[in-house]
Design a protein around this motif. Sequence first.
Motif, PDB file in Angstrom:
ATOM      1  N   TYR A 341       0.793  -1.464   0.056  1.00  0.00           N
ATOM      2  CA  TYR A 341      -0.236  -0.576  -0.263  1.00  0.00           C
ATOM      3  C   TYR A 341       1.116   0.928  -0.163  1.00  0.00           C
ATOM      4  N   CYS A 343      -0.820   4.515   0.710  1.00  0.00           N
ATOM      5  CA  CYS A 343      -1.044   6.074   1.892  1.00  0.00           C
ATOM      6  C   CYS A 343      -0.992   5.496   2.865  1.00  0.00           C
ATOM      7  N   ASP A 349       4.528   7.042   0.908  1.00  0.00           N
ATOM      8  CA  ASP A 349       3.221   7.497   0.556  1.00  0.00           C
ATOM      9  C   ASP A 349       4.253   9.694   0.990  1.00  0.00           C
ATOM     10  N   SER A 386      -3.469  -0.621  -3.594  1.00  0.00           N
ATOM     11  CA  SER A 386      -4.550  -0.061  -4.594  1.00  0.00           C
ATOM     12  C   SER A 386      -3.863   1.357  -5.011  1.00  0.00           C
ATOM     13  N   CYS A 388      -3.981   3.969  -3.439  1.00  0.00           N
ATOM     14  CA  CYS A 388      -4.488   4.847  -2.983  1.00  0.00           C
ATOM     15  C   CYS A 388      -3.419   5.609  -2.275  1.00  0.00           C
ATOM     16  N   ASN A 389      -3.706   7.050  -2.195  1.00  0.00           N
ATOM     17  CA  ASN A 389      -2.500   7.827  -2.238  1.00  0.00           C
ATOM     18  C   ASN A 389      -2.494   9.581  -1.586  1.00  0.00           C
ATOM     19  N   HIS A 390      -1.820   9.672  -0.899  1.00  0.00           N
ATOM     20  CA  HIS A 390      -2.358  11.336  -0.278  1.00  0.00           C
ATOM     21  C   HIS A 390      -1.301  12.744  -0.874  1.00  0.00           C
ATOM     22  N   ASN A 397      -3.094  11.152 -10.167  1.00  0.00           N
ATOM     23  CA  ASN A 397      -3.747  10.078  -9.328  1.00  0.00           C
ATOM     24  C   ASN A 397      -3.881   8.815 -10.727  1.00  0.00           C
ATOM     25  N   SER A 424     -15.974   2.235  -0.910  1.00  0.00           N
ATOM     26  CA  SER A 424     -14.180   2.685  -0.271  1.00  0.00           C
ATOM     27  C   SER A 424     -13.480   4.065  -0.995  1.00  0.00           C
ATOM     28  N   LEU A 427      -9.939   5.301  -5.599  1.00  0.00           N
ATOM     29  CA  LEU A 427      -8.568   4.889  -5.774  1.00  0.00           C
ATOM     30  C   LEU A 427      -8.408   4.087  -4.913  1.00  0.00           C
ATOM     31  N   TRP A 428      -9.829   3.008  -4.415  1.00  0.00           N
ATOM     32  CA  TRP A 428      -9.449   1.937  -3.835  1.00  0.00           C
ATOM     33  C   TRP A 428     -10.638   0.779  -4.536  1.00  0.00           C
TER      34      TRP A 428
END
Length: 818
Positions: A341, A343, A349, A386, A388-390, A397, A424, A427-428
């Motif tokens: 992952y 995030c 991250d 996934s 998912c990121n910040h 993305n 969710s 991004l997921w």
Amino acid sequence: MEAWMAGNVWDSNGCDRNTKQGSYLLEQCLGSRAPAVMEKHWSSFITENDFAEMSKRGINVVRFPVGWWQISAQSQCEKDRLANVKSGKTKVAGSNIGSWLVMEAWMAGNVWDSNGCDRNTKQGSYLLEQCLGSRAPAVMEKHWSSFITENDFAEMSKRGLNVVRFPVGWWQIYDPQGGASKAKLNWHVTPTNYITGGLAYIDKAFEWGAKHGIGILLDMHAAPGSQNAFDNSSPTEYPPQHNWDKYDANRGQTVDSMELYAQRYGNHSALYGFCLLNEPNFMDIGKLQDYYTRAYAAIRKHSADTVIAISPLQNGESGVEDHWINFGKGMTRLALDMHYYSCFGGGPDQPNPDGAIGYINNDRKNQIATFASRNPGKKFLIGEWSSCNHFNNPSRNGEFAKAEFNVYDQASLGWTFWSWTAGSGELWSLKTNFERGWVPANISAQSQCEKDRLANVKSGKTKVAGSNIGSWVVMEAWMAGNVWDSNKCDRNTKQGSYLLEQCLGSRAPAVMEKHWSSFITENDFAEMSKHGINVVRFPVGWWQIYDPQGGASKAKLNWHVTPTNYITGGLAYIDKAFEWGAKHGIGILLDMHAAPGSQNAFDNSSPTEYPPQKNWDKYDANRGQTVDSMELYAQRYGNHSALYGFCFLNEPNGMDVGKMQDYYTRTYAAVRKHSADSVIIISALLSESGVEDHWINFGKGMTRLAMDLHYYSCFGGGPDQPNPDGAIGYINNDRKNQIATFASRNPGKKMLIGEWSSCNHFNNPSRNGDFAKAEFNVYNQASLGWTFWSWTAGSGELWSLKTNFERGWVPANVVYPC
């Protein structure tokens, strides 16, 4: 279906019980709504509760009416795809289906929120069920029956996924014994009072996987006592504790559950393998490995050659520690499951997209390579990850996701994204990643199926089952009239591409760009691929190939032709068609639809004057320029993986056959300089049938030469009649005989029915589907195949192959779906 028994399905959907009686006519009435409407009916009309009630009343047999069609399920491509991933010939390209049976509030929060259960203090399956109390069976049944359905498996299959990693709990396998609380367990574990019902949906997953060519990787996500204290392991207390490793009974019970799963599914055609434990955390390695050893032995009693995946500790291990390198000697098809992952802290991250993407392309790539070199005895599965990121720039993305897909596809066993659904966030959701265009074409398992389909039609192993994509870059007002109407251009006096552009004037580049970018898109290619189309016949003009030189008006032409002042931009969309064809397993048949001077004076040949004139055959320059244009197309696309072939001239009309044949001979030689084995297609005069002596004798020594004939049924002649039976009879007899006559009289050439439609002038439109099906079945007998005119429905449903599919008029035996 019988209307007198389930009339609400008819009544609530505006279908007449009498004229639309029975399953088929009901489905035709429902049209595109049919899958959703019928799924709702099937899932509620008879349920497991009915079987329980019948059993209680002493019923010992049910007589189950079925139709002949339900048994036709899996295509050969889907069978091959599943067989290939099971055997290890291809890698896993998969998705998790999280929070279906093992609940996670962040993914399915509505189940908590709508039932007054706190997402934090009642996290995970067990605590949620305890909060629900007596409502739990009904609430969970509603969730199970809707959160993941067969439509999701069909969609995953369409997208080319070959495996789903399916999180399950230790308790569902005891449903046949009345649930874990009533079963005679070999170990004392607590609590056991889970509700029953989930196993039926595990059964459904295997059924749907077998049907849609998707393997099932059963993942022990929630073991007794919780192996990690996360909500995904169904903790039984709050604050959550992980007690799995503290008691021998927990580990022993997990072995027993895994063996029962293997006993139930070990010989199922859809089984891919087992993940022995998801994300174990902070525990004794010896106890974990002891469990793996015992669970492996238990599973192998019932499943000798499936993949078995183990997990290192979640807290900081990478799978290259000595105790994992040395573990599992002698175990077969053993893999290690890592979760990557981006995030939850750590290197990837970070708010800077360039830094995060760099981490994926370098550090993650090196981690995968390190595992391969240091632990070569085990395959490597990236079992969860996934997009998912910040990021401080969300517009990146997609770029980040593509980097992950490309790098993670280097894992030796493959990958399974977390998760399929978008509850969710996008991004997921792998489904949403596909919809956003973030999934590179080369990494999906479908690419192999589609590559095979494309290779088969290119080699001649299978026939063409295709569609035209008319009025995309060569314009026809009857198909795309809004371009004329919204810009105040008369459809008649400004017909065809050239006169439309002249009417538009300075607006032409913007207007045409808007049309090109929306009339046909990649979604259309994806849809055609889903339906089993293997070729598109793409009408092009002589001028688009000169875009790299600034357009025909600026190019150094070898011939003096006029006019040349077409706008530029169309070639970029021809490039896109080849790109999309390669991605979706569809060959491109480039068709010279509009030659200089017009070869037929129809709007489809871009006449340059009104009233339109046919001048192509009158001037050597026109024919010479067409040869040059075809050679440039062959030079640009001759080695493209998506090229199927070339149609040299569409619908030539009322001209000297000798001049046509001279053009065909010169163009054949020019194209063969750049494309040695593509299909070459010539057309007879519109008034001819292709069995005239001059066509039988033409083309000696030319390879892969075919003839293109157009069979319409609404422009006069035998099939154009108001009586549907008469028209259908003409197709089944006269058209069939014409195809057979061509095959016997002109055996040196294949026959393509390059244009046809369902168009008719019936006095009974309800027979449109019968007529279309007759055409599909008869035209499929042409030795090279067929391409329907056209894909889009702008000209009405009878002219739209897409709509023919939606109406259920296309027989399954004439197409090649993956």
